[in-house]
Design an enzyme around this catalytic site. Structure first.
Site, PDB file in Angstrom:
ATOM      1  N   HIS A  73       0.762  -1.250   0.145  1.00 15.44           N
ATOM      2  CA  HIS A  73      -0.033  -0.014  -0.038  1.00 15.44           C
ATOM      3  C   HIS A  73       0.907   1.366   0.069  1.00 15.44           C
ATOM      4  CE1 HIS A  73      -4.107  -1.584   0.434  1.00 15.44           C
ATOM      5  NE2 HIS A  73      -3.524  -2.788   0.476  1.00 15.44           N
ATOM      6  N   ASP A 119      -5.537   6.189   1.627  1.00 16.62           N
ATOM      7  CA  ASP A 119      -5.612   4.629   1.399  1.00 16.62           C
ATOM      8  C   ASP A 119      -6.924   4.163   2.119  1.00 16.62           C
ATOM      9  OD1 ASP A 119      -3.344   2.269   0.889  1.00 16.62           O
ATOM     10  OD2 ASP A 119      -5.119   1.678   2.319  1.00 16.62           O
ATOM     11  N   ALA A 159      14.692  -7.260  -1.121  1.00 17.83           N
ATOM     12  CA  ALA A 159      15.096  -7.244  -2.463  1.00 17.83           C
ATOM     13  C   ALA A 159      14.775  -5.848  -3.316  1.00 17.83           C
ATOM     14  CB  ALA A 159      14.815  -8.575  -3.401  1.00 17.83           C
ATOM     15  N   HIS A 196       3.880 -14.030  -5.852  1.00 22.11           N
ATOM     16  CA  HIS A 196       2.633 -14.478  -5.148  1.00 22.11           C
ATOM     17  C   HIS A 196       1.367 -13.710  -5.567  1.00 22.11           C
ATOM     18  CE1 HIS A 196       3.469 -10.327  -3.620  1.00 22.11           C
ATOM     19  NE2 HIS A 196       2.844 -10.383  -2.886  1.00 22.11           N
ATOM     20  N   TRP A 207      -0.849  -7.247  -6.170  1.00 17.49           N
ATOM     21  CA  TRP A 207      -0.909  -6.519  -7.333  1.00 17.49           C
ATOM     22  C   TRP A 207      -0.044  -5.734  -7.895  1.00 17.49           C
ATOM     23  CZ3 TRP A 207      -3.466  -6.898 -11.599  1.00 17.49           C
ATOM     24  CH2 TRP A 207      -3.846  -5.777 -12.168  1.00 17.49           C
ATOM     25  N   ASN A 208       0.815  -5.211  -6.980  1.00 22.22           N
ATOM     26  CA  ASN A 208       1.951  -4.575  -7.410  1.00 22.22           C
ATOM     27  C   ASN A 208       2.992  -5.095  -7.868  1.00 22.22           C
ATOM     28  OD1 ASN A 208       1.494  -1.572  -5.914  1.00 22.22           O
ATOM     29  ND2 ASN A 208       1.125  -2.972  -4.382  1.00 22.22           N
ATOM     30  N   SER A 209       3.369  -6.299  -7.629  1.00 18.81           N
ATOM     31  CA  SER A 209       4.522  -7.347  -8.176  1.00 18.81           C
ATOM     32  C   SER A 209       3.778  -7.728  -9.433  1.00 18.81           C
ATOM     33  CB  SER A 209       4.508  -8.500  -7.024  1.00 18.81           C
ATOM     34  OG  SER A 209       5.091  -8.093  -5.947  1.00 18.81           O
ATOM     35  N   ALA A 255      -5.263 -12.498   0.339  1.00 20.68           N
ATOM     36  CA  ALA A 255      -5.774 -11.086  -0.164  1.00 20.68           C
ATOM     37  C   ALA A 255      -6.626 -11.532  -1.424  1.00 20.68           C
ATOM     38  CB  ALA A 255      -4.691 -10.051  -0.195  1.00 20.68           C
ATOM     39  N   GLN A 258      -5.017 -12.167  -4.812  1.00 22.23           N
ATOM     40  CA  GLN A 258      -3.925 -12.794  -5.179  1.00 22.23           C
ATOM     41  C   GLN A 258      -4.523 -13.807  -6.046  1.00 22.23           C
ATOM     42  OE1 GLN A 258      -1.112 -13.975  -2.077  1.00 22.23           O
ATOM     43  NE2 GLN A 258      -1.078 -11.412  -1.572  1.00 22.23           N
TER      44      GLN A 258
HETATM   45  N1  UDP Z   1       9.002  -5.601  -2.777  1.00 23.80           N
HETATM   46  C1  UDP Z   1      10.212  -5.337  -2.721  1.00 23.80           C
HETATM   47  N2  UDP Z   1      11.062  -6.230  -2.326  1.00 23.80           N
HETATM   48  C2  UDP Z   1      10.983  -7.202  -1.699  1.00 23.80           C
HETATM   49  C3  UDP Z   1       9.432  -7.549  -1.587  1.00 23.80           C
HETATM   50  C4  UDP Z   1       8.604  -6.598  -1.995  1.00 23.80           C
HETATM   51  O1  UDP Z   1      10.734  -4.522  -3.444  1.00 23.80           O
HETATM   52  O2  UDP Z   1      11.850  -8.081  -1.281  1.00 23.80           O
HETATM   53  C5  UDP Z   1       8.075  -4.710  -3.118  1.00 23.80           C
HETATM   54  C6  UDP Z   1       7.571  -4.912  -4.471  1.00 23.80           C
HETATM   55  O3  UDP Z   1       8.336  -4.450  -5.684  1.00 23.80           O
HETATM   56  C7  UDP Z   1       6.184  -4.470  -4.525  1.00 23.80           C
HETATM   57  C8  UDP Z   1       5.765  -4.515  -3.029  1.00 23.80           C
HETATM   58  O4  UDP Z   1       6.810  -4.518  -2.237  1.00 23.80           O
HETATM   59  O5  UDP Z   1       6.138  -3.049  -5.080  1.00 23.80           O
HETATM   60  C9  UDP Z   1       4.760  -5.449  -2.473  1.00 23.80           C
HETATM   61  O6  UDP Z   1       3.730  -5.356  -3.042  1.00 23.80           O
HETATM   62  P1  UDP Z   1       2.689  -6.391  -3.427  1.00 23.80           P
HETATM   63  O7  UDP Z   1       1.275  -5.944  -3.909  1.00 23.80           O
HETATM   64  O8  UDP Z   1       3.164  -7.253  -4.715  1.00 23.80           O
HETATM   65  O9  UDP Z   1       2.379  -7.612  -2.225  1.00 23.80           O
HETATM   66  P2  UDP Z   1       2.296  -7.502  -0.857  1.00 23.80           P
HETATM   67  O10 UDP Z   1       3.545  -7.079  -0.248  1.00 23.80           O
HETATM   68  O11 UDP Z   1       1.327  -6.505  -0.544  1.00 23.80           O
HETATM   69  O12 UDP Z   1       1.648  -8.875  -0.580  1.00 23.80           O
END
Ligand code: UDP
Length: 475
Positions: A17, A109, A340, A357, A360-362, A380, A382
């Site tokens: 978020h 948010d 990472a 996983h 949505w961002n990934s 969520a 996913q």
């Molecule tokens: N992310 C990152 N490095 C990591 C793990 C996550 O940069 O080791 C970032 C990833 O690029 C994304 C966010 O964290 O922008 C994760 O958001 P997402 O909606 O994919 O999943 P959530 O963490 O909410 O389950």
């Protein structure tokens, strides 16, 4: 200036978020909007350097830390927050700030559950950000209306979601608890109602990714929606990409030189986001599956679930014996224990696949990088994102994940190593099917980049929102 638009952004903490909301603020600043990110006092650490870089390049963006009432403690900061982290101690400082500054709007948010009443009472136009894509929102809405999951006999009997432009088949076991609980089918609590009373929603997506679903969402669900993504593409320089979210557990140079030594499209990136906690058993199956696939990989091992204490385990508990030594010797794998630099890795030409996983961002970051995916959803929305990737866009292969798990509960039985190996081979082995997925993924990656460039659909939607705010000023 009378014509200058000022927008506030009020992010929630936690990777999925906070990260995109900061990007959204930076995106609007790049359109010339005076953008202010409003945060709890301890919450700016992870992104203040990228904001300082934007300021240095002349962008009108700043951070406003709220003063907390005496005696109140700030919420969990940054990436350790959960969807239920309480932020209500920010209520009064936010109210006072809005009264004093009267911005043209605030993008908030949805997890600040208390915020709608406070903001609406002050009379500042409120725009909601919920972090999801249009496919998952629309599909879940149809689930609420038709309740196809109520017509099956077991958790594993497949059902189709009626009314969608694509054939989407799921099982009850893959559904979030709130769909299954009594009344779960009916719309919707305080959080969602606040969306109906808002000026509209800002979506991190782009039209070419999910055109029918953007249309469905806009027509049938949203009062107004501005689709402005993929917002991660506003990170253009190496520092922004390397530091995004939080300090990486590996220095960017060693990560990049490891990747530079690999052939184009030969490396699989494996990550399950900021929140998921995998069991040691599941991690072991993934380790064996990756090794058996023979594929080179970078694996970002995040949080680990420790069943005995319902807490987090050590990252060393789960490695097969000699695994790390073998990886070092063969040069086949790089393990990142912790955060990472995901954007840097995904965009590297050596990376040719992404086990995700399906956060949505990934998902969007994988799409923007133009890589096919191995989908491994946990929680969520996913499982809905997985169906978009594999059954609508056809740029991924399902690992065979069947069990939805709440972010704070013990995950179900692990997906076995054979499934992991098979899915990785399908995406990475270069057969006809893989080549077709790769072609489609690359094409979407190009479209994503075009969407945020001047004249692209997301660029124009951001402009449309700015125009709307300008015209509201005049009335
Ligand atoms: N992310 C990152 N490095 C990591 C793990 C996550 O940069 O080791 C970032 C990833 O690029 C994304 C966010 O964290 O922008 C994760 O958001 P997402 O909606 O994919 O999943 P959530 O963490 O909410 O389950």
């Amino acid at each position: 200036m009378a014509d200058e638009v000022e927008m506030f952004f009020f992010p929630f903490m936690g990777g999925g978020h906070q990260i995109p909301m900061i990007d959204i603020a930076r995106l609007f600043a790049s359109h010339g909007v005076k953008s202010t990110i409003v945060v709890a006092p301890n919450n700016a650490l992870s992104f203040q350097r990228s904001i300082a870089r934007d300021q240095d390049s002349g962008r009108p963006i700043s951070i406003h830390p709220l003063d907390l009432p005496p005696g109140s403690k700030p919420p969990n900061s940054d990436m350790s927050a959960t969807p239920f982290t309480d932020t209500s101690m920010l209520q009064e400082p936010l109210r006072l700030l809005l009264i004093a500054r009267q911005p043209d709007c605030i993008v908030v948010d949805m997890f600040h559950r208390w915020s709608a009443d406070v903001i609406d009472a002050v009379g500042v136009p409120r725009i909601v950000f919920n972090g999801n894509g249009c496919f998952s929102r629309y599909a879940q809405q149809l689930m609420r209306i038709y309740e196809p999951h109520e017509k099956v006999q077991s958790e594993y009997e497949p059902f189709e979601i009626p009314g969608l432009p694509d054939r989407i088949v799921m099982t009850r076991s893959q559904l979030p608890h709130f769909h299954k609980s009594q009344g779960g089918g009916k719309p919707r609590g305080r959080m969602w109602n606040s969306e109906d009373r808002s000026l509209g929603v800002v979506m991190n997506s782009f039209i070419d990714l999910e055109p029918a679903y953007v249309e469905g969402f806009k027509k049938e669900m949203a009062k107004k929606a501005w689709v402005v993504g993929p917002v991660s593409l506003c990170n253009r320089n190496v520092e922004d990409k390397a530091e995004r979210g939080q300090q990486a557990a590996i220095d960017e140079q060693s990560c990049l030189s490891w990747l530079n030594a690999k052939e184009t499209n030969s490396v699989l990136y494996v990550s399950f986001g900021s929140l998921a906690r995998l069991t040691p058993k599941q991690l072991l199956e993934i380790a064996y599956g990756l090794e058996a696939s023979g594929c080179s990989f970078i694996w970002a091992v995040g949080k680990i679930f420790k069943p005995s204490e319902n807490g987090e385990g050590s990252r060393e508990d789960w490695l097969p014996s000699g695994f790390e030594e073998r990886l070092k010797e063969s040069g086949k794998g790089l393990i990142i224990k912790g955060w990472a630099p995901q954007l840097l890795i995904l965009e590297h030409p050596s990376v040719g696949g992404y086990m995700t996983h399906c956060g949505w961002n990934s998902t969007l970051e994988g799409v923007s990088a133009g890589v096919p995916m191995v989908t491994f959803p946990h929680s969520a929305e996913q499982f809905f994102n997985e169906k978009l990737i594999t059954d609508v866009l056809r740029i991924g292969v399902q690992v065979g994940s069947m069990e939805w798990t709440s972010w704070n509960a013990e995950p179900g039985p692990p997906v076995g190593r054979e499934k992991v190996e098979a899915a990785v081979r399908k995406v990475m082995d270069g057969g006809e099917e893989a080549a077709e997925m790769r072609r489609k993924a690359k094409d979407l990656g190009e479209k994503a980049k075009r969407a945020v460039e001047q004249g692209g659909s997301s660029y124009e939607d951001a402009e449309a929102l700015i125009q709307e705010l300008k015209s509201r000023k005049k009335v």
